[in-house]
Design a protein around this motif. Sequence first.
Motif, short mmCIF file in Angstrom:
data_model
loop_
_atom_site.label_atom_id
_atom_site.label_comp_id
_atom_site.label_asym_id
_atom_site.label_seq_id
_atom_site.Cartn_x
_atom_site.Cartn_y
_atom_site.Cartn_z
N MET A 1 0.84 -1.18 0.00
CA MET A 1 0.00 0.00 0.00
C MET A 1 0.89 1.24 0.00
O MET A 1 1.80 1.35 0.80
N LYS A 2 0.59 2.15 -0.89
CA LYS A 2 1.35 3.40 -0.95
C LYS A 2 0.73 4.41 0.00
O LYS A 2 -0.49 4.46 0.19
N ARG A 3 1.60 5.24 0.56
CA ARG A 3 1.17 6.24 1.51
C ARG A 3 1.59 7.61 0.99
O ARG A 3 2.70 7.78 0.47
N TYR A 4 0.72 8.60 1.17
CA TYR A 4 0.96 9.95 0.67
C TYR A 4 0.72 10.96 1.78
O TYR A 4 -0.22 10.82 2.57
N ALA A 5 1.57 11.99 1.83
CA ALA A 5 1.35 13.11 2.74
C ALA A 5 0.37 14.05 2.05
O ALA A 5 0.48 14.31 0.85
N VAL A 6 -0.58 14.55 2.80
CA VAL A 6 -1.58 15.49 2.27
C VAL A 6 -1.16 16.89 2.69
O VAL A 6 -0.92 17.15 3.88
N THR B 1 -3.60 6.75 2.56
CA THR B 1 -3.06 5.45 2.18
C THR B 1 -4.01 4.80 1.18
O THR B 1 -5.22 4.77 1.42
N ILE B 2 -3.47 4.31 0.08
CA ILE B 2 -4.30 3.59 -0.90
C ILE B 2 -4.55 2.19 -0.36
O ILE B 2 -3.61 1.45 -0.09
N ILE B 3 -5.82 1.85 -0.19
CA ILE B 3 -6.19 0.54 0.32
C ILE B 3 -6.44 -0.43 -0.82
O ILE B 3 -6.04 -1.59 -0.75
N ARG B 4 -7.11 0.07 -1.87
CA ARG B 4 -7.45 -0.80 -3.00
C ARG B 4 -7.55 0.03 -4.27
O ARG B 4 -8.09 1.13 -4.26
N GLU B 5 -7.01 -0.53 -5.34
CA GLU B 5 -7.12 0.12 -6.64
C GLU B 5 -8.29 -0.49 -7.39
O GLU B 5 -8.46 -1.71 -7.41
N MET B 6 -9.10 0.36 -8.00
CA MET B 6 -10.24 -0.07 -8.79
C MET B 6 -10.01 0.39 -10.23
O MET B 6 -9.04 1.10 -10.51
N GLU B 7 -10.89 0.02 -11.12
CA GLU B 7 -10.74 0.37 -12.54
C GLU B 7 -10.66 1.87 -12.76
O GLU B 7 -9.86 2.35 -13.54
N ASP B 8 -11.50 2.62 -12.06
CA ASP B 8 -11.58 4.07 -12.29
C ASP B 8 -11.12 4.93 -11.11
O ASP B 8 -11.29 6.14 -11.13
N PHE C 1 -6.88 11.99 -8.39
CA PHE C 1 -5.63 11.56 -7.79
C PHE C 1 -4.44 12.10 -8.59
O PHE C 1 -3.50 12.68 -8.03
N ASP C 2 -4.47 11.94 -9.91
CA ASP C 2 -3.39 12.43 -10.77
C ASP C 2 -3.23 13.95 -10.66
O ASP C 2 -2.11 14.46 -10.63
N THR C 3 -4.34 14.66 -10.57
CA THR C 3 -4.29 16.11 -10.41
C THR C 3 -3.65 16.49 -9.08
O THR C 3 -2.83 17.42 -9.01
N CYS C 4 -3.99 15.77 -8.02
CA CYS C 4 -3.42 16.05 -6.69
C CYS C 4 -1.91 15.80 -6.67
O CYS C 4 -1.17 16.55 -6.05
N ILE C 5 -1.45 14.76 -7.36
CA ILE C 5 -0.02 14.48 -7.45
C ILE C 5 0.68 15.59 -8.25
O ILE C 5 1.71 16.12 -7.84
N ARG C 6 0.11 15.94 -9.38
CA ARG C 6 0.71 16.93 -10.28
C ARG C 6 0.82 18.31 -9.61
O ARG C 6 1.79 19.03 -9.81
N THR D 1 1.98 14.03 -1.86
CA THR D 1 3.34 13.62 -2.18
C THR D 1 3.59 12.25 -1.55
O THR D 1 3.23 12.03 -0.38
N GLU D 2 4.18 11.35 -2.33
CA GLU D 2 4.40 9.99 -1.85
C GLU D 2 5.41 9.99 -0.70
O GLU D 2 6.42 10.67 -0.73
#
Length: 72
Positions: free
Chosen positions: A1-6, A17-24, A50-55, A60-61
Motif C-alpha cells: 500500500m502506498k502512503r501519501y502526505a496530504v 493510504t491507498i487501500i485498494r485500486e479499482m478500474e476508475d 488523484f493524478d491532479t493532486c499528485i501533479r 506527495t508519496e
Amino acid sequence: MKRYAVKSMGNNADFMTIIREMEDGFVVRIVRNRNDYEETKTDYISKELFDTCIRTGYLTEVVEPVAVAISA
C-alpha cells in the motif's frame, strides 16, 4: 500500500493510504491529526482527481526507509 502526505495548513500531519485500486479510482484511508485528536475515514478518489493532486503537489508519496541487513 502506498502512503501519501496530504498538504495541509500549519504543522498538521495528514496522510492518505491507498487501500485498494479499482478500474476508475482508489479506495483510500485518510488520517488527519488535529492537536491531540486523530480523525480517520475511508473514501473513494477517482484516478483523474488523484493524478491532479499528485501533479499539483497536494499529495506527495511518502517513501518508507528500507532496513538493510549487513552480514559480517
